[in-house]
Motif scaffolding. Structure first.
Motif, PDB file in Angstrom:
ATOM      1  N   ALA A 109      35.353 -16.032  18.653  1.00  0.00           N
ATOM      2  CA  ALA A 109      34.804 -15.365  17.598  1.00  0.00           C
ATOM      3  C   ALA A 109      33.168 -15.182  17.828  1.00  0.00           C
ATOM      4  O   ALA A 109      32.402 -14.094  17.706  1.00  0.00           O
ATOM      5  N   ILE A 110      32.787 -16.481  18.541  1.00  0.00           N
ATOM      6  CA  ILE A 110      31.399 -16.550  18.798  1.00  0.00           C
ATOM      7  C   ILE A 110      30.877 -15.296  19.975  1.00  0.00           C
ATOM      8  O   ILE A 110      30.122 -14.743  19.923  1.00  0.00           O
ATOM      9  N   LYS A 111      31.712 -15.344  20.851  1.00  0.00           N
ATOM     10  CA  LYS A 111      31.549 -14.427  22.137  1.00  0.00           C
ATOM     11  C   LYS A 111      31.357 -12.975  21.452  1.00  0.00           C
ATOM     12  O   LYS A 111      30.337 -12.087  21.798  1.00  0.00           O
ATOM     13  N   ALA A 112      32.369 -12.599  20.721  1.00  0.00           N
ATOM     14  CA  ALA A 112      32.549 -11.236  20.061  1.00  0.00           C
ATOM     15  C   ALA A 112      31.301 -10.982  19.408  1.00  0.00           C
ATOM     16  O   ALA A 112      30.658  -9.952  19.422  1.00  0.00           O
ATOM     17  N   GLU A 113      30.783 -11.773  18.444  1.00  0.00           N
ATOM     18  CA  GLU A 113      29.789 -11.531  17.622  1.00  0.00           C
ATOM     19  C   GLU A 113      28.378 -11.589  18.424  1.00  0.00           C
ATOM     20  O   GLU A 113      27.504 -10.851  18.232  1.00  0.00           O
ATOM     21  N   VAL A 114      28.223 -12.791  19.520  1.00  0.00           N
ATOM     22  CA  VAL A 114      26.888 -12.361  20.444  1.00  0.00           C
ATOM     23  C   VAL A 114      26.910 -11.292  21.306  1.00  0.00           C
ATOM     24  O   VAL A 114      25.783 -10.506  21.268  1.00  0.00           O
ATOM     25  N   ASP A 115      27.925 -10.859  21.583  1.00  0.00           N
ATOM     26  CA  ASP A 115      27.903  -9.452  22.538  1.00  0.00           C
ATOM     27  C   ASP A 115      27.719  -8.338  21.247  1.00  0.00           C
ATOM     28  O   ASP A 115      26.973  -7.423  21.997  1.00  0.00           O
ATOM     29  N   ARG A 116      28.008  -8.356  20.414  1.00  0.00           N
ATOM     30  CA  ARG A 116      27.830  -7.290  19.154  1.00  0.00           C
ATOM     31  C   ARG A 116      26.273  -7.178  18.927  1.00  0.00           C
ATOM     32  O   ARG A 116      25.650  -6.272  19.240  1.00  0.00           O
ATOM     33  N   VAL A 117      25.709  -8.142  18.643  1.00  0.00           N
ATOM     34  CA  VAL A 117      24.257  -8.247  18.253  1.00  0.00           C
ATOM     35  C   VAL A 117      23.483  -8.204  19.473  1.00  0.00           C
ATOM     36  O   VAL A 117      22.554  -7.450  19.397  1.00  0.00           O
ATOM     37  N   ALA A 118      23.990  -8.671  20.659  1.00  0.00           N
ATOM     38  CA  ALA A 118      23.040  -8.374  22.049  1.00  0.00           C
ATOM     39  C   ALA A 118      22.933  -7.188  22.379  1.00  0.00           C
ATOM     40  O   ALA A 118      21.872  -6.445  22.839  1.00  0.00           O
ATOM     41  N   ALA A 119      24.069  -6.237  22.159  1.00  0.00           N
ATOM     42  CA  ALA A 119      24.119  -4.950  22.276  1.00  0.00           C
ATOM     43  C   ALA A 119      23.257  -4.135  21.659  1.00  0.00           C
ATOM     44  O   ALA A 119      22.543  -3.330  22.112  1.00  0.00           O
ATOM     45  N   ILE A 120      23.055  -4.467  20.360  1.00  0.00           N
ATOM     46  CA  ILE A 120      22.350  -3.648  19.320  1.00  0.00           C
ATOM     47  C   ILE A 120      20.912  -4.072  19.859  1.00  0.00           C
ATOM     48  O   ILE A 120      19.805  -2.943  19.717  1.00  0.00           O
ATOM     49  N   LEU A 121      20.606  -5.296  20.097  1.00  0.00           N
ATOM     50  CA  LEU A 121      19.195  -5.552  20.499  1.00  0.00           C
ATOM     51  C   LEU A 121      18.845  -5.479  21.640  1.00  0.00           C
ATOM     52  O   LEU A 121      17.699  -5.779  22.121  1.00  0.00           O
ATOM     53  N   LYS A 122      19.566  -4.908  22.442  1.00  0.00           N
ATOM     54  CA  LYS A 122      19.420  -4.507  24.122  1.00  0.00           C
ATOM     55  C   LYS A 122      19.165  -5.726  24.826  1.00  0.00           C
ATOM     56  O   LYS A 122      18.233  -5.892  25.779  1.00  0.00           O
ATOM     57  N   LEU A 123      19.807  -6.939  24.532  1.00  0.00           N
ATOM     58  CA  LEU A 123      19.821  -8.174  25.255  1.00  0.00           C
ATOM     59  C   LEU A 123      20.974  -8.735  26.111  1.00  0.00           C
ATOM     60  O   LEU A 123      21.114  -9.633  26.656  1.00  0.00           O
ATOM     61  N   ASP A 124      21.787  -7.792  26.333  1.00  0.00           N
ATOM     62  CA  ASP A 124      23.054  -7.822  26.959  1.00  0.00           C
ATOM     63  C   ASP A 124      22.819  -8.266  28.572  1.00  0.00           C
ATOM     64  O   ASP A 124      23.894  -8.934  28.849  1.00  0.00           O
ATOM     65  N   GLN A 125      21.895  -7.546  28.935  1.00  0.00           N
ATOM     66  CA  GLN A 125      21.598  -8.120  30.302  1.00  0.00           C
ATOM     67  C   GLN A 125      21.078  -9.317  30.569  1.00  0.00           C
ATOM     68  O   GLN A 125      20.641  -9.907  31.632  1.00  0.00           O
ATOM     69  N   HIS A 126      20.517  -9.980  29.495  1.00  0.00           N
ATOM     70  CA  HIS A 126      19.529 -11.154  29.480  1.00  0.00           C
ATOM     71  C   HIS A 126      20.230 -12.433  28.961  1.00  0.00           C
ATOM     72  O   HIS A 126      19.695 -13.557  28.876  1.00  0.00           O
ATOM     73  N   LEU A 127      21.423 -12.402  28.808  1.00  0.00           N
ATOM     74  CA  LEU A 127      22.165 -13.488  27.949  1.00  0.00           C
ATOM     75  C   LEU A 127      22.253 -14.953  28.823  1.00  0.00           C
ATOM     76  O   LEU A 127      22.406 -15.923  28.092  1.00  0.00           O
TER      77      LEU A 127
END
Ligand SMILES: Nc1ncnc2c1ncn2[C@@H]1O[C@H](COP(=O)(O)OP(=O)(O)OP(=O)(O)O)[C@@H](O)[C@H]1O
Ligand SMILES: [Mg+2]
Length: 361
Positions: A109-127
């Motif tokens: 659930a944590i992974k899904a939520e962080v991925d969702r938020v990171a995509a919105i904030l365009k942070l997915d390349q920087h996790l």
């Protein structure tokens, strides 16, 4: 559905009252901006909403629930402050996930939520990066991401863009607008930057010395200011405020200033002015143009005091007898200082204010 209701809230620190009779409400999903100059009480009001400051008069409701006496953790809110602190030794992923780990959320659930938020904030390349390896704007987005994984009933932001440079601020402003649309979140956002307020807000509450000066949509504050203070606070350059003497005339009023007479439409006053009186005439710089045009009122013999070409527009200061006028003209112009120019006035969005109180006449 109510998002936030502040009912008759006042706050004093000792003998000093810093908030007075604050009454406002926004609907669920609305973006409220608390605007005003330094020291007017914006952060204090946000702290009262958050519960960090529990002592005050009046009541606060979030999403229909009375939270007046609840601690911050029980208010279903998420806050991002001007000076947000990220954990420097943790990755972006772990920074965003931190609160969920504390609450013992499951790994998937944590992974899904962080991925969702990171995509919105365009942070997915920087996790995988540490905060020290991010730009100021990216760090800011991590702080926002930590708030977003909470799905709170209300987001509170206190000048979240204030330590970013102009370009990043503009980018993040757009980002905020997008996030608000995507999440449909209810937001209370503090800033002293009127451009941020105008671009982001569904509703602006303009505070002045702890009181509500005006509450309305950005359009209302720009086009229908209740006071000279509100008119001055919104818009750059500042609205022109000319000392005039007005009297009733055919079709509206005649405004006299230093030997000139300006014919004004009736719309400049909210109630009819029946006898001659002193007033302040407010005309925004963008409602004046250089040169004589067919539509509008033309005056001539204005001396150019200052000309500032800024690329897409030019800011010009001209004399108006013993007063000064500021104009905002589209395009690049180089007007010679000391030369004389004519002006065309558009009074369709002009306002008369009381000389003493500043109230709209
Ligand atoms: N804990 C406190 N004790 C006493 N006075 C305080 C306290 N916190 C704030 N004040 C005063 O209350 C007033 C409002 O402060 P506040 O921080 O809300 O202003 P602000 O609008 O957020 O200003 P800024 O734009 O500078 O952040 C100020 O005069 C401030 O000095
Ligand atoms: Mg503040």
């Amino acid at each position: 559905m109510p998002g936030l209701h502040i009912n008759n809230v006042s706050k004093s620190f000792g003998a000093v009252q810093v908030l007075r009779d604050i009454e406002l409400s926004i609907g669920k999903g609305e973006f409220l901006v608390l605007l005003g100059e330094s020291g007017c009480g914006k952060s204090t009001l946000l702290r009262l909403i958050s519960g960090l400051e529990l002592e005050h008069e009046g009541a606060i409701r979030i999403a229909g629930r009375d939270v007046t006496h609840l601690d911050p953790k029980d208010r279903d809110i998420a806050m991002v402050f001007q000076s947000y602190a990220l954990y420097p030794h943790m990755s972006v992923f772990d920074n965003i996930a931190f609160g969920m780990r504390i609450r013992k959320t499951g790994r998937d659930a944590i992974k899904a939520e962080v991925d969702r938020v990171a995509a919105i904030l365009k942070l997915d390349q920087h996790l995988d990066r540490k905060p020290g390896q991010l730009s100021g704007g990216q760090r800011q987005r991590v702080a926002i991401g930590r708030a977003m994984v909470r799905h709170p009933a209300l987001f509170l932001f206190d000048e979240p863009l204030s330590n970013l440079d102009a370009k990043l601020r503009a980018e993040m402003r757009t980002e905020f607008k997008r996030i608000h649309k995507v999440l449909g979140a209810t937001i209370a956002y503090v800033t002293h930057d009127q451009i941020e307020a105008m671009t982001l807000a569904d509703k602006i509450v303009l505070l002045n010395g702890g009181r509500i000066e005006q509450l309305g949509t950005p359009d209302q504050l720009y086009s229908q200011p209740d006071t000279l203070f509100a008119a001055r606070f919104i818009g750059t350059p500042e609205i022109n405020a000319l000392r005039v003497r007005v009297e009733p005339a055919a079709g509206g009023y005649a405004a006299r200033a230093s030997g000139r007479v300006l014919p004004l439409p009736a719309s400049v006053a909210r109630r009819p002015i029946t006898a001659p009186r002193e007033a302040i005439l407010g005309v925004r710089p963008e409602f004046l143009t250089i040169g004589a045009t067919e539509a509008g009122i033309v005056t001539s013999g204005h001396v150019v005091e200052l000309c500032e070409p800024m690329g897409s527009e030019t800011s010009v200061e001209l004399s108006f007898s013993d007063q000064s006028l500021r104009l905002r003209v589209p395009g690049l112009h180089h007007l010679e200082t000391g030369g004389e120019q004519s002006i065309t006035w558009d009074f369709s969005n002009a306002h008369l204010f009381d000389t003493d109180t500043g109230a709209h006449l």
